[in-house]
Scaffold this motif. Structure first.
Motif, PDB file in Angstrom:
ATOM      1  N   VAL A  92     -24.163 -21.988 -13.681  1.00 47.97           N
ATOM      2  CA  VAL A  92     -23.142 -22.964 -14.091  1.00 47.97           C
ATOM      3  C   VAL A  92     -21.804 -22.237 -14.125  1.00 47.97           C
ATOM      4  O   VAL A  92     -21.687 -21.180 -14.757  1.00 47.97           O
ATOM      5  CB  VAL A  92     -23.464 -23.539 -15.496  1.00 47.97           C
ATOM      6  CG1 VAL A  92     -22.385 -24.512 -15.946  1.00 47.97           C
ATOM      7  CG2 VAL A  92     -24.834 -24.206 -15.505  1.00 47.97           C
ATOM      8  N   ALA A  93     -20.812 -22.773 -13.452  1.00 48.46           N
ATOM      9  CA  ALA A  93     -19.491 -22.153 -13.428  1.00 48.46           C
ATOM     10  C   ALA A  93     -18.790 -22.406 -14.763  1.00 48.46           C
ATOM     11  O   ALA A  93     -19.022 -23.424 -15.413  1.00 48.46           O
ATOM     12  CB  ALA A  93     -18.662 -22.730 -12.284  1.00 48.46           C
ATOM     13  N   VAL A 104     -17.033 -17.599 -13.948  1.00 44.67           N
ATOM     14  CA  VAL A 104     -18.469 -17.271 -14.012  1.00 44.67           C
ATOM     15  C   VAL A 104     -19.099 -17.831 -12.728  1.00 44.67           C
ATOM     16  O   VAL A 104     -18.992 -19.027 -12.446  1.00 44.67           O
ATOM     17  CB  VAL A 104     -19.124 -17.910 -15.257  1.00 44.67           C
ATOM     18  CG1 VAL A 104     -20.642 -17.715 -15.229  1.00 44.67           C
ATOM     19  CG2 VAL A 104     -18.531 -17.317 -16.529  1.00 44.67           C
ATOM     20  N   PRO A 105     -19.722 -16.973 -11.898  1.00 48.20           N
ATOM     21  CA  PRO A 105     -20.183 -17.448 -10.584  1.00 48.20           C
ATOM     22  C   PRO A 105     -21.300 -18.487 -10.675  1.00 48.20           C
ATOM     23  O   PRO A 105     -22.337 -18.228 -11.276  1.00 48.20           O
ATOM     24  CB  PRO A 105     -20.702 -16.179  -9.909  1.00 48.20           C
ATOM     25  CG  PRO A 105     -20.091 -15.047 -10.655  1.00 48.20           C
ATOM     26  CD  PRO A 105     -19.927 -15.521 -12.067  1.00 48.20           C
ATOM     27  N   LEU A 151     -24.526 -14.507 -10.447  1.00 48.58           N
ATOM     28  CA  LEU A 151     -24.390 -13.088 -10.066  1.00 48.58           C
ATOM     29  C   LEU A 151     -25.186 -12.192 -11.012  1.00 48.58           C
ATOM     30  O   LEU A 151     -25.778 -11.203 -10.579  1.00 48.58           O
ATOM     31  CB  LEU A 151     -22.910 -12.681 -10.061  1.00 48.58           C
ATOM     32  CG  LEU A 151     -22.631 -11.223  -9.675  1.00 48.58           C
ATOM     33  CD1 LEU A 151     -23.138 -10.907  -8.271  1.00 48.58           C
ATOM     34  CD2 LEU A 151     -21.143 -10.913  -9.775  1.00 48.58           C
ATOM     35  N   ASP A 152     -25.233 -12.538 -12.289  1.00 51.20           N
ATOM     36  CA  ASP A 152     -26.078 -11.771 -13.225  1.00 51.20           C
ATOM     37  C   ASP A 152     -27.519 -11.757 -12.720  1.00 51.20           C
ATOM     38  O   ASP A 152     -28.206 -10.740 -12.764  1.00 51.20           O
ATOM     39  CB  ASP A 152     -26.073 -12.401 -14.632  1.00 51.20           C
ATOM     40  CG  ASP A 152     -24.740 -12.206 -15.354  1.00 51.20           C
ATOM     41  OD1 ASP A 152     -23.853 -11.542 -14.785  1.00 51.20           O
ATOM     42  OD2 ASP A 152     -24.599 -12.740 -16.476  1.00 51.20           O
ATOM     43  N   ASP A 175     -23.511 -13.130  -1.327  1.00 52.08           N
ATOM     44  CA  ASP A 175     -22.563 -13.973  -2.068  1.00 52.08           C
ATOM     45  C   ASP A 175     -22.511 -13.405  -3.476  1.00 52.08           C
ATOM     46  O   ASP A 175     -23.524 -13.385  -4.184  1.00 52.08           O
ATOM     47  CB  ASP A 175     -23.053 -15.438  -2.068  1.00 52.08           C
ATOM     48  CG  ASP A 175     -22.224 -16.347  -2.975  1.00 52.08           C
ATOM     49  OD1 ASP A 175     -21.150 -15.919  -3.455  1.00 52.08           O
ATOM     50  OD2 ASP A 175     -22.661 -17.496  -3.212  1.00 52.08           O
ATOM     51  N   GLY A 176     -21.324 -12.911  -3.857  1.00 51.00           N
ATOM     52  CA  GLY A 176     -21.181 -12.328  -5.197  1.00 51.00           C
ATOM     53  C   GLY A 176     -20.231 -13.125  -6.065  1.00 51.00           C
ATOM     54  O   GLY A 176     -19.667 -12.597  -7.014  1.00 51.00           O
ATOM     55  N   GLY A 177     -20.031 -14.379  -5.733  1.00 47.59           N
ATOM     56  CA  GLY A 177     -19.088 -15.217  -6.488  1.00 47.59           C
ATOM     57  C   GLY A 177     -17.737 -15.275  -5.800  1.00 47.59           C
ATOM     58  O   GLY A 177     -17.514 -14.611  -4.784  1.00 47.59           O
ATOM     59  N   GLN A 178     -16.834 -16.065  -6.370  1.00 51.24           N
ATOM     60  CA  GLN A 178     -15.544 -16.324  -5.717  1.00 51.24           C
ATOM     61  C   GLN A 178     -14.400 -15.522  -6.330  1.00 51.24           C
ATOM     62  O   GLN A 178     -13.530 -15.034  -5.615  1.00 51.24           O
ATOM     63  CB  GLN A 178     -15.203 -17.820  -5.800  1.00 51.24           C
ATOM     64  CG  GLN A 178     -16.240 -18.729  -5.166  1.00 51.24           C
ATOM     65  CD  GLN A 178     -16.417 -18.453  -3.683  1.00 51.24           C
ATOM     66  OE1 GLN A 178     -15.437 -18.323  -2.963  1.00 51.24           O
ATOM     67  NE2 GLN A 178     -17.651 -18.327  -3.238  1.00 51.24           N
TER      68      GLN A 178
END
Ligand SMILES: [Zn+2]
Length: 485
Positions: free
Chosen positions: A197-198, A249-250, A212-213, A241-244
């Protein structure tokens, strides 16, 4: 006529048709197409075989660059296996120094232009012999796409297209004329995509669930897993993909894993343990994940009887004679890589640890950049670390593989050097040698049932009651591209 004379006659016929096969190989070399894009190569071969009288079925196992061509009636049915995909970024001119035809273009760095064509050549030669002799049996050519990372043969195996074969013969260009009694590793590559959840990383991180965690925790656990797997098992990953942005929070993150193991069954266990790790990471982070298998190849199981037959037939043909010009060309290529001819030979001896007799045979060529003589299998009991989709074929039907000298001894695999020799006379000679060895071996197999019986007994012994299980999920489909106009 004795079989020996029939073999001699067929060798002459193959030589008389040399320019047709070399023409095909060169056209594929000049139009390199990477995995799933082999429209030109598959079309060229399918048309050629159709014109020769084969019944051609195009677009098999869901792959529009795969086809099967068959000729004959009754049993036995012998498969000749071809590939034709090139590699990206390996464009290279037909010359002994590195220079691209087209910067960044594709090139036949694994020599599949020769691989497919030699098998086509063997198929039409065998057809000619079946026709002339009136012997019972069918010859079937398999045009197999995407060996380089797509696994066309795995989809064909899953669809049962190899099931009715009595056995299969295949070939790979190499630096020596040799057969194989070894295995290859099994491989699986999967994407693990996590979804959380972002949330605003500064203001409301307590509302976020970081994908990512999950990826990082998965990787930590996978690194601990390394300690508790058999030697020879490889676990590799990259985060795709490591988030934006670090202040979010990715919501999504992904990691690609490649696993390799000496035994196909064992690889399945390790893959299951890795899947459990992904489940654990998702549980720990309150995220969800999906796994998408990218490719999965079973380990190759060599058929010793076919290995021996292929070697005997190479000996019947004799050594490849290379000219002074070809030797000089190969030497220039070897000289552009670190080390000397003798170092390459020594490296092979260190790796394969051949018998004293074989070692002496190999050492006799330590100064040569090209080796045209024939060697018996050197890899019995070994598991080679390169994976191939020939593995899946070899677990469905007994498979014999022959290698022939198409590359200089110092040419690394998947390199410009292999492209440079695969499109000229050195590669042509190796390819013709392979076509002949496979055709003559097929003649033995059609002529005397004792050979098929021995080949099947060898296969049954190695399978030890096990049945082939396809390593890719039932619902996975190969990509379907459209030809570029
Ligand atoms: Zn290859």
């Amino acid at each position: 006529m004795s079989l020996e004379n029939e073999k001699r006659e067929l060798l002459n016929w193959i030589e008389d048709n040399r320019s047709r096969f070399i023409g095909m190989s060169d056209q594929i070399w000049e139009n390199p197409e990477i995995l799933w894009e082999e429209f030109f190569a598959s079309g060229l071969q399918a048309d050629f075989l159709e014109k020769d009288g084969f019944t051609v079925t195009r677009d098999v196992a869901g792959m529009n660059t795969a086809f099967i061509a068959e000729w004959g009636e009754g049993k036995p049915i012998i498969g000749l296996i071809g590939e034709y995909d090139a590699l990206p970024g390996l464009s290279q001119k037909k010359q002994s120094s590195k220079e691209a035809v087209k910067e960044g273009g594709h090139g036949h760095g694994c020599g599949h232009n020769m691989l497919g064509t030699a098998s086509v050549g063997a198929a039409v030669a065998v057809k000619k012999w079946l026709q002339d002799s009136g012997a019972s049996g069918r010859v079937r050519y398999y045009g197999c796409p995407a060996e380089e990372g797509g696994g066309g043969k795995v989809f064909m195996a899953r669809d049962g297209l190899f099931d009715d074969l009595d056995c299969a013969l295949t070939y790979h260009p190499a630096s020596t004329n040799i057969t194989s009694k070894g295995s290859t590793v099994a491989i699986v590559s999967s994407h693990f995509r996590f979804k959380g959840v972002a949330a605003h990383a500064g203001g409301t991180p307590h509302l976020g669930r970081s994908a990512l965690d999950a990826v990082e925790l998965m990787n930590v656990a996978a690194n601990y897993l390394r300690e508790h797997v058999l030697d020879g098992t490889r676990i590799q990953y990259i985060i795709t993909d490591g988030g934006q942005a670090a202040n979010i929070v990715p919501e999504t993150a992904a990691v690609e894993y490649i696993l390799r193991a000496d035994k196909t069954d064992y690889l399945k266990d390790v893959a299951e343990r890795l899947r459990n790790i992904a489940k654990g990471a998702a549980l720990m982070t309150d995220t969800k994940f999906e796994e998408e298998v990218q490719i999965a190849y079973s380990g190759k199981m060599a058929n010793h009887t076919l290995g021996e037959l292929l070697f005997e037939n190479m000996e019947f043909i004799g050594a490849i004679e290379f000219t002074e010009d070809e030797i000089a060309y190969a030497q220039e290529i070897n000289d552009s890589f670190p080390g000397e001819n003798k170092d390459y030979i020594q490296a092979a001896i260190d790796y394969y640890k051949p018998s004293a007799e074989l070692k002496e045979m190999v050492l006799a060529h330590k100064d040569k950049p090209l080796i045209g003589v024939n060697f018996p299998a050197i890899d019995e009991g070994m598991t080679l670390k390169g994976a191939t989709d020939v593995g899946d074929l070899s677990l469905v039907t007994p498979t014999g593989e022959v290698y022939t000298a198409c590359f200089p001894t110092g040419a690394p695999g998947h390199s410009w050097a292999n492209v440079a020799t695969g499109g000229m006379s050195i590669g042509h000679k190796g390819m013709m040698h392979a076509a002949k060895a496979m055709a003559l071996t097929a003649l033995d197999l059609y002529s005397d049932p004792k050979y098929i019986q021995a080949v099947r007994a060898d296969f049954d012994k190695s399978m030890n009651g096990k049945k082939y299980e396809c390593p890719i999920p039932d619902d996975q489909q190969p990509p379907r591209l459209e030809p570029k106009s």
